[in-house]
Design a protein around this motif. Structure first.
Motif, PDB file in Angstrom:
ATOM      1  N   VAL A  72       0.795  -1.192  -0.069  1.00 57.56           N
ATOM      2  CA  VAL A  72      -0.086  -0.027   0.026  1.00 57.56           C
ATOM      3  C   VAL A  72       0.760   1.408   0.138  1.00 57.56           C
ATOM      4  N   GLU A  73       1.957   1.195   0.803  1.00 57.62           N
ATOM      5  CA  GLU A  73       2.948   2.435   0.797  1.00 57.62           C
ATOM      6  C   GLU A  73       3.484   2.767  -0.504  1.00 57.62           C
ATOM      7  N   ASP A  74       4.026   1.530  -1.036  1.00 56.49           N
ATOM      8  CA  ASP A  74       4.376   1.718  -2.601  1.00 56.49           C
ATOM      9  C   ASP A  74       3.455   2.068  -3.365  1.00 56.49           C
ATOM     10  N   THR A  75       2.278   1.932  -3.339  1.00 54.78           N
ATOM     11  CA  THR A  75       1.324   2.439  -4.151  1.00 54.78           C
ATOM     12  C   THR A  75       0.859   4.041  -4.120  1.00 54.78           C
ATOM     13  N   PHE A  76       0.746   4.364  -2.646  1.00 55.95           N
ATOM     14  CA  PHE A  76       0.631   5.851  -2.524  1.00 55.95           C
ATOM     15  C   PHE A  76       1.756   6.647  -3.028  1.00 55.95           C
ATOM     16  N   ARG A  77       3.030   5.943  -2.872  1.00 53.52           N
ATOM     17  CA  ARG A  77       4.274   6.751  -3.245  1.00 53.52           C
ATOM     18  C   ARG A  77       4.148   6.976  -4.651  1.00 53.52           C
ATOM     19  N   LYS A  78       3.884   5.945  -5.562  1.00 50.33           N
ATOM     20  CA  LYS A  78       3.826   6.115  -6.813  1.00 50.33           C
ATOM     21  C   LYS A  78       2.784   6.899  -7.343  1.00 50.33           C
ATOM     22  N   ILE A  79       1.621   7.136  -6.654  1.00 51.66           N
ATOM     23  CA  ILE A  79       0.788   8.107  -6.926  1.00 51.66           C
ATOM     24  C   ILE A  79       0.986   9.513  -6.927  1.00 51.66           C
ATOM     25  N   VAL A  80       1.668   9.590  -5.714  1.00 56.12           N
ATOM     26  CA  VAL A  80       2.447  10.822  -5.401  1.00 56.12           C
ATOM     27  C   VAL A  80       3.515  11.567  -6.372  1.00 56.12           C
ATOM     28  N   GLU A  81       4.331  10.384  -6.554  1.00 55.64           N
ATOM     29  CA  GLU A  81       5.588  10.664  -7.636  1.00 55.64           C
ATOM     30  C   GLU A  81       5.002  11.234  -9.215  1.00 55.64           C
ATOM     31  N   SER A  82       3.932  10.471  -9.362  1.00 57.20           N
ATOM     32  CA  SER A  82       3.212  10.871 -10.668  1.00 57.20           C
ATOM     33  C   SER A  82       2.648  12.168 -10.598  1.00 57.20           C
ATOM     34  N   ARG A  83       2.291  12.734  -9.641  1.00 55.21           N
ATOM     35  CA  ARG A  83       1.540  14.100  -9.412  1.00 55.21           C
ATOM     36  C   ARG A  83       2.800  15.276  -9.379  1.00 55.21           C
ATOM     37  N   LEU A  84       3.845  14.754  -8.749  1.00 54.91           N
ATOM     38  CA  LEU A  84       4.797  15.791  -8.792  1.00 54.91           C
ATOM     39  C   LEU A  84       5.548  16.116  -9.781  1.00 54.91           C
ATOM     40  N   VAL A  85       5.359  15.113 -10.747  1.00 60.99           N
ATOM     41  CA  VAL A  85       6.353  15.259 -11.815  1.00 60.99           C
ATOM     42  C   VAL A  85       6.290  16.631 -12.634  1.00 60.99           C
ATOM     43  N   TYR A  86       5.083  17.066 -12.815  1.00 58.89           N
ATOM     44  CA  TYR A  86       4.883  18.319 -13.733  1.00 58.89           C
ATOM     45  C   TYR A  86       4.812  19.563 -12.640  1.00 58.89           C
ATOM     46  N   THR A  87       5.321  19.630 -11.404  1.00 61.16           N
ATOM     47  CA  THR A  87       5.044  20.589 -10.331  1.00 61.16           C
ATOM     48  C   THR A  87       6.478  21.334 -10.515  1.00 61.16           C
ATOM     49  N   GLN A  97      11.831   7.789  -3.308  1.00 60.94           N
ATOM     50  CA  GLN A  97      12.263   6.634  -3.050  1.00 60.94           C
ATOM     51  C   GLN A  97      12.806   6.093  -1.562  1.00 60.94           C
ATOM     52  N   GLY A  98      12.107   5.224  -0.990  1.00 58.70           N
ATOM     53  CA  GLY A  98      12.480   4.905   0.483  1.00 58.70           C
ATOM     54  C   GLY A  98      11.935   5.743   1.517  1.00 58.70           C
ATOM     55  N   LYS A  99      10.924   6.719   1.055  1.00 59.36           N
ATOM     56  CA  LYS A  99      10.265   7.353   2.090  1.00 59.36           C
ATOM     57  C   LYS A  99       8.980   6.988   2.598  1.00 59.36           C
ATOM     58  N   ASN A 100       8.351   7.159   3.691  1.00 59.26           N
ATOM     59  CA  ASN A 100       7.400   6.532   4.346  1.00 59.26           C
ATOM     60  C   ASN A 100       5.969   7.286   3.825  1.00 59.26           C
ATOM     61  N   PHE A 101       4.821   6.953   4.213  1.00 60.75           N
ATOM     62  CA  PHE A 101       3.694   7.450   3.827  1.00 60.75           C
ATOM     63  C   PHE A 101       3.651   8.906   4.408  1.00 60.75           C
ATOM     64  N   SER A 102       3.996   9.194   5.409  1.00 64.97           N
ATOM     65  CA  SER A 102       4.091  10.648   5.922  1.00 64.97           C
ATOM     66  C   SER A 102       5.050  11.675   5.266  1.00 64.97           C
TER      67      SER A 102
END
Length: 256
Positions: A72-87, A97-102
């Motif tokens: 689940v943590e991997d999945t939220f991380r991937k979603i956030v990464e996809s959102r940050l690309v264009y910021t 990579q390696g960061k927790n949910f918080s």
């Protein structure tokens, strides 16, 4: 349109129901019954995945294998990464990579820096307790062609596979179906969440258990916010939404 949808789902148990005969809630012992509102976007997305994987069942098998490899943590991380690309955030803040949910949430919240949306103070307001009603009128308003809809029946324990059989996602901010499946399984395990309905841009879920503390509600609100930023469209802040989750058990995810 309904016939095409049912044809794609030929390996699943389905029912075609005239909207005027729709009886809610959909319930059956041992089954996860999901209202599928036929639409052109849904058909187009199903056609696309079938072109890639040859059949819908082959696509589901491929995606289930990937889903099992993701936490689940991997999945939220991937979603956030996809959102940050264009910021415009600094490159180092986009490296999750390696960061927790918080930590991932803090990076995500930085996209709304200065906005009151990310305020975490729980606020009890009358507006935050208004429940969503899944009814015949709601379904009728969202049928794009004809007057019938489809009920998809999955085994109760496999309800989280619905985003793979109904692959709505992967456009704009809407997560990929495989990410939806992982997160829905998480919601199913943590809150007994079941899927009530799906359209070309919406999932409606209902939880059997609500968060029991303010801290738990805020954590769930953050998960929902990452999964679907539009959950805050009708809320003043994240804290208002956390209050809603303490009091109501229907979750409405919609993407533009």
């Amino acid at each position: 349109m309904v016939e095409e949808l049912v044809e794609y789902l030929d390996e699943c148990e389905t029912e075609v129901v005239a909207v005027e005969q729709l009886a809610l809630p959909l319930q059956a012992e041992g089954k996860h019954r999901i209202l599928v509102l036929p639409g052109y976007n849904l058909l187009e997305m199903m056609e696309e995945v079938c072109e890639e994987a040859e059949t819908l069942s082959a696509f589901v098998a491929q995606q289930l294998e990937e889903a099992r490899s993701l936490s689940v943590e991997d999945t939220f991380r991937k979603i956030v990464e996809s959102r940050l690309v264009y910021t415009d955030l600094p490159a180092e803040e986009k490296q999750l990579q390696g960061k927790n949910f918080s930590e991932c949430y803090q990076a995500y919240a930085a996209m709304w820096e200065g906005s009151e949306l990310v305020h975490e103070q729980l606020v009890a307001t009358e507006a935050s307790t208004e429940p969503f009603q899944l009814d015949r009128e709601w379904a009728q308003d969202r049928i794009e062609d004809g007057d019938s809809l489809v009920v998809l029946n999955l085994p109760q324990e496999r309800g989280h596979e619905a985003p793979l059989w109904i692959p709505m996602g992967g456009y704009n901010e809407c997560p990929l179906p495989v990410y939806q499946s992982v997160i829905f399984k998480h919601f199913q395990e943590q809150y007994g969440a079941s899927i009530l309905a799906v359209t070309g841009d919406t999932w409606v879920l209902q939880a059997k258990r609500r968060p029991q503390t303010a801290e738990e509600a805020l954590q769930l609100a953050k998960e929902h916010f990452i999964f679907c930023q539009y959950v805050l469209d009708d809320q003043q802040t994240l804290g208002h939404y956390a209050d809603y989750l303490l009091k109501q058990d229907v979750w409405y995810f919609w993407w533009d």
